[in-house]
Design a protein around this motif. Structure first.
Motif, PDB file in Angstrom:
ATOM      1  N   PRO A  90       1.088  -1.304   0.471  1.00 43.18           N
ATOM      2  CA  PRO A  90      -0.090  -0.052  -0.208  1.00 43.18           C
ATOM      3  C   PRO A  90       1.058   1.447  -0.245  1.00 43.18           C
ATOM      4  O   PRO A  90       2.066   1.096   0.431  1.00 43.18           O
ATOM      5  N   HIS A 109      -7.083   5.251  -3.156  1.00 42.80           N
ATOM      6  CA  HIS A 109      -6.399   3.434  -3.733  1.00 42.80           C
ATOM      7  C   HIS A 109      -7.938   2.344  -3.112  1.00 42.80           C
ATOM      8  O   HIS A 109      -8.238   2.938  -1.837  1.00 42.80           O
ATOM      9  N   LEU A 112      -8.078   0.379  -0.022  1.00 42.96           N
ATOM     10  CA  LEU A 112      -7.221   0.301   1.048  1.00 42.96           C
ATOM     11  C   LEU A 112      -8.390  -0.061   2.401  1.00 42.96           C
ATOM     12  O   LEU A 112      -9.035   0.960   2.749  1.00 42.96           O
ATOM     13  N   VAL A 115      -2.405   2.851   5.978  1.00 47.27           N
ATOM     14  CA  VAL A 115      -1.556   2.521   6.488  1.00 47.27           C
ATOM     15  C   VAL A 115      -0.626   3.232   6.296  1.00 47.27           C
ATOM     16  O   VAL A 115      -0.752   3.329   7.244  1.00 47.27           O
TER      17      VAL A 115
END
Length: 558
Positions: A90, A109, A112, A115
């Motif tokens: 990611p 994204h 996702l 992060v």
């Protein structure tokens, strides 16, 4: 998988290779055949790598050093590891990134979930998830309150797509956000020192806010600042920011200016690329996080998501010099077996699909490998021809073993020429001398030398072998060897352990035995010369002269 694969050095994202590997406790034939066959497969376009399943012995070490051939990498097992999974990669951010920067990533994204937050050295310091952002906004009151998160004015300007009219962008702010919608007089009462006020184009209200001790102004809709307001801001060391957004949007966005480091999850459960997948599953079930950072040699390598299928691409393997599960590297059942190149009995390995098998009744696997190479029209480099010659010498005891064939001799002669060996017999004796270090090896190493495991019904048996050039050296150490053999058998949990001390020049073997049942030994080899020791004239080969009569004895007596 790896095992500790030094293998696992390849990393999670590198192209998979095919391992060419021999049996555990490898001998010269096993190691050298793996090296040469990997070379052949490379010439035919396969990404093959030679490997070994254990420590190399002094004879093999001498051969490889003599021809300047690198020792194959060690593979302890083939159990699937996290390095066999394609990790998620990611987008990442630094600790100073704003929540708005992270929010954009979640929008851009699809799918996702988290992060990773990395420092300047690319070390993982935290993770921020969609849930972390949701918690930030759960309480609407927090949207107008930054006193729980220190940020700088530069981040606020960035978040609001604004412009810093005056003030220091590096100066930090951790006060309250106020909306300047009231009359000037009312604002004066509501504003406290250190507040940051979102306000429109009313210059009188702007001045009143500054006089009340506000930390600064955020002017909405690109409002131009008047000279009087600018002068007042400078006199009070206040910050003035201009943003194109309206008041409502500005209020909603400003909370996103705080740095990730203040919101991210710091108490991480990390995984390593060397972790067995079975252990990874247990960790994930216990921790119940959404995502897990994966480290390789202590550095961030990628992410493992709970939703990812832990189904690795199986390691592709070619076996040389054996075909028995008991002799194979641990975890062979987890691998994808492509080929078997061998000269031993069939040992019971099963496959899910047909594979290529080359199994011949010759004295050495090296003989098969050399002829497969020539058959393919591939030229052997002199060094590889040399190690294959040495492997044939080692396995056939320079053609003294009953396993040796004319095919082995013809192949060895051709290899000696290609390797540039001028005196083949002298070099062969040198190889065998390095394999007969019984006078200097610790007894614990001798009883494990060139060891192979066999299953005879319910009995687990090992047969080790060491070649000697001087029987007297062996006779002087028989008592110590017998003790070491029994200790080894007991520690490793075998029923019966045998050690062949093979006198090459005298063409005989002293067979030491520890454990039980030993009735089968008497049935196979006659009465012992001494307790646990059988002198066997003319016996040189484990494959042809020890295992077959033992197999027959166990078959009859069991």
């Amino acid at each position: 998988m790896t095992g500790k694969k030094d293998s696992n050095e390849e990393g999670a994202s590198m192209e998979k290779t095919v391992l060419v590997i021999g049996h555990r406790n490898p001998d010269t034939d096993s190691v050298c055949s793996a090296i040469a066959y990997a070379y052949l497969k490379q010439q035919l376009g396969l990404k093959a790598v030679p490997a070994r399943a254990g420590k190399i012995n002094p004879e093999t070490q001498f051969v490889l050093e003599h021809f300047n051939v690198p020792v194959p990498k060690l593979v302890d097992d083939l159990y699937p590891r996290l390095s066999d999974i394609r990790l998620a990669q990611p987008p990442t951010v630094g600790p100073a990134a704003s929540l708005r920067d992270v929010g954009r990533l979640f929008v851009e994204h699809e799918g996702l979930k988290s992060v990773p937050v990395l420092d300047t050295d690319k070390n993982i310091v935290g993770i921020i998830t969609v849930g972390d952002l949701a918690k930030r906004y759960y309480n609407e009151l927090s949207i107008q309150d930054l006193d729980d998160g220190e940020t700088d004015y530069g981040s606020i300007v960035h978040t609001l797509d604004g412009q810093l009219i005056c003030g220091d962008p590096k100066q930090t702010f951790n006060g309250k956000i106020k909306i300047g919608a009231s009359e000037a007089a009312t604002l004066t009462q509501a504003i406290r020192a250190g507040d940051l006020v979102i306000i429109g184009d009313r210059s009188d209200a702007q001045l009143a806010v500054l006089e009340a001790g506000a930390a600064g102004l955020i002017l909405t809709r690109d409002t131009e600042i008047t000279p009087a307001v600018l002068q007042a801001a400078q006199q009070h060391n206040a910050v003035v920011i201009s943003t194109p957004y309206d008041t409502y949007t500005t209020v909603r966005l400003i909370n996103q200016s705080i740095p990730v480091r203040l919101v991210m999850t710091k108490n991480l459960v990390t995984l390593k690329t060397t972790d067995l997948l079975s252990d990874v599953r247990e960790k994930m079930l216990a921790a119940k996080f959404v995502s897990y950072p994966v480290l390789e040699r202590g550095r961030y390598a990628g992410m493992m998501d709970r939703g990812m299928m832990l189904v690795p691409d199986r390691q592709e393997v070619i076996l040389v010099d054996h075909n028995e599960r008991s002799q194979a590297v641990e975890g062979i059942e987890e691998a994808h077996l492509l080929e078997i190149i061998d000269h031993h009995r069939l040992g019971g390995l099963t496959t899910g699909a047909p594979i290529f098998i080359r199994q011949e009744p010759v004295g050495s696997t090296a003989t098969i490998v050399a002829n497969l190479t020539w058959h393919r029209g591939v030229e052997l480099p002199p060094a590889l021809a040399g190690i294959l010659f040495a492997a044939i010498v080692s396995d056939t005891l320079y053609f003294r073993s009953p396993t040796a064939t004319l095919f082995d001799e013809d192949t060895a002669k051709r290899l000696a020429v290609q390797a540039g060996i001028r005196d083949a017999e002298a070099f062969a004796m040198e190889v065998l001398r390095h394999g007969s270090a019984i006078g200097t090896m610790p007894v614990q190493d001798i009883v494990r030398n060139d060891i192979k495991e066999f299953d005879f019904g319910e009995h687990r048996i090992t047969v080790s072998q060491i070649n000697i050039m001087d029987r007297q050296q062996a006779l002087e150490r028989l008592a110590d060897l017998q003790t070491a053999l029994e200790e080894f058998r007991r520690q490793e949990g075998y029923d019966l352990s045998l050690l062949m001390i093979t006198d090459i020049l005298g063409e005989a073997t002293d067979l030491l035995a520890a454990g039980s049942p030993q009735t089968q030994l008497v049935h196979a080899f006659g009465e012992a010369a001494a307790a646990g020791c059988y002198h066997l004239p003319g016996v040189l080969s484990r494959k042809k002269q020890i295992i077959p009569p033992l197999t027959e004895a166990f078959r009859k007596l069991d």
